[in-house]
Design an enzyme around this catalytic site. Structure first.
Site, PDB file in Angstrom:
ATOM      1  CB  VAL A 205      49.252  54.174  57.779  1.00 36.45           C
ATOM      2  CG1 VAL A 205      50.161  53.462  58.775  1.00 36.45           C
ATOM      3  CG2 VAL A 205      49.154  55.654  58.136  1.00 36.45           C
ATOM      4  CE  LYS A 206      54.488  47.414  53.660  1.00 37.30           C
ATOM      5  NZ  LYS A 206      55.310  47.238  52.459  1.00 37.30           N
ATOM      6  CB  THR A 207      50.101  48.716  59.913  1.00 34.11           C
ATOM      7  OG1 THR A 207      50.654  48.340  61.174  1.00 34.11           O
ATOM      8  CG2 THR A 207      48.648  48.278  59.861  1.00 34.11           C
TER       9      THR A 207
END
Ligand code: 5RP
Length: 296
Positions: A205-207
């Site tokens: 996941v990219k955040t």
């Protein structure tokens, strides 16, 4: 003609390693131990097995923003940087048109789209099918997810369909948590968004990084988190953000504007690598950046 001389016989017992157990190690990435061989192989092309981290270079901005500043010519802006990134993150048109396959880079392929900066950003569709992702030898498929956005459900649907297709072919899915203009980038929101993406099956996941409570965001997410760079910061601040994110549990960065909009893109990319892979302090990495910048 087949040659029987090469067939091991009883006289070659040592070659069998009798008594030496086959080494079996758990896979090095959080939450990825129960994935198939192909998927783990693709993840290992992106996350360095030695450091367990990744430095991704994002230049997919044009898929909804058109010619972004300092990314007007992808060939001129990105080709010189490619060798210093572990992963290139881009849309398929940019990849086919501007990145030579001889670079042999891991690719995080932007697979959601269908909107522009002039319209509602959460109204995305799946914009690349799995066959084309496999044809491009993508190491991951990236899907934007708008938690709390107008089309939240559709973007989660885009994610789960992509995860299902990826499971069939061994291609990991990267969920990219978009934060709407009206939302606060705090640990409560980012924790909610990243956890939903992971539970829906994203392999990573990219955040965004947040100053307060980011370690709770990474702790509660069962798969690796990489941070986006966001708007261009002064180089030392960008390096400090990378250091804090890694220290607080991120397993890498996926940066765009903070690299290609820098006065010295190669120098800052090398400095980011030092922080992420070599555990360098931001101050030392900044010195390195200054030295490299002045040499160019
Ligand atoms: C767009 C993206 C971009 O890849 C992401 O924003 C990274 O770029 P930057 O570091 O410039 O923010 O995911 O939605």
């Amino acid at each position: 003609m087949a040659d029987l001389d090469g067939v091991t016989g009883e006289d070659n017992a040592a070659g069998y390693g009798i008594g030496i157990p086959v080494e079996t190690k758990p896979y090095f990435l959080k939450g990825s131990n129960n994935l198939g061989w192909g998927m783990q192989d693709r993840l290992s092309r992106m996350f360095c097995p030695k450091s367990g981290k990744t430095v991704m270079l994002a230049f997919d901005h044009g898929y909804f923003m058109g010619p972004t500043s300092d990314l007007e010519r992808i060939d001129l802006a990105i080709r010189p940087l490619a060798e210093y990134a572990d992963v290139l993150m881009c849309a398929r048109g940019a990849l086919r048109g501007c990145i030579p396959p001889t670079y042999n880079k891991a690719i995080s392929l932007r697979c959601s789209g269908g909107i522009s900066v002039l319209t509602e950003l959460s109204n995305e569709v799946i914009a690349v099918n799995i066959e084309d992702a496999v044809r491009l030898n993508a190491s991951a498929m990236a899907i934007q997810v708008h938690i709390g956005g107008q089309y939240e459900r559709n973007t989660i649907d885009n994610l789960v369909r992509t995860v299902d297709a990826g499971m069939k072919y061994g291609v990991p899915t990267l969920a990219v948590t978009a934060v709407g203009r009206e939302m606060v980038r705090d640990s409560r929101y980012l924790g909610l968004a990243t956890r939903i993406c992971a539970e829906m099956g994203a392999q990573f996941v990219k955040t965004y990084y947040c100053d307060e409570g980011f370690e709770k965001v990474t702790a509660a997410c069962p798969v690796p988190i990489v941070i986006a760079g966001g708007k261009k910061l002064p180089e030392l601040d960008a390096l400090k953000m990378c250091r804090r994110a890694i220290d607080e549990g991120a397993l890498g960065v996926d940066m765009g504007r903070n690299i290609f909009q820098s006065e010295a893109p190669i120098a800052i990319l090398k400095a980011v690598r030092a922080v992420v892979h070599e555990n360098e302090t931001p101050e030392k990495a900044f010195e390195m950046y200054e030295t490299l910048k002045n040499e160019q």
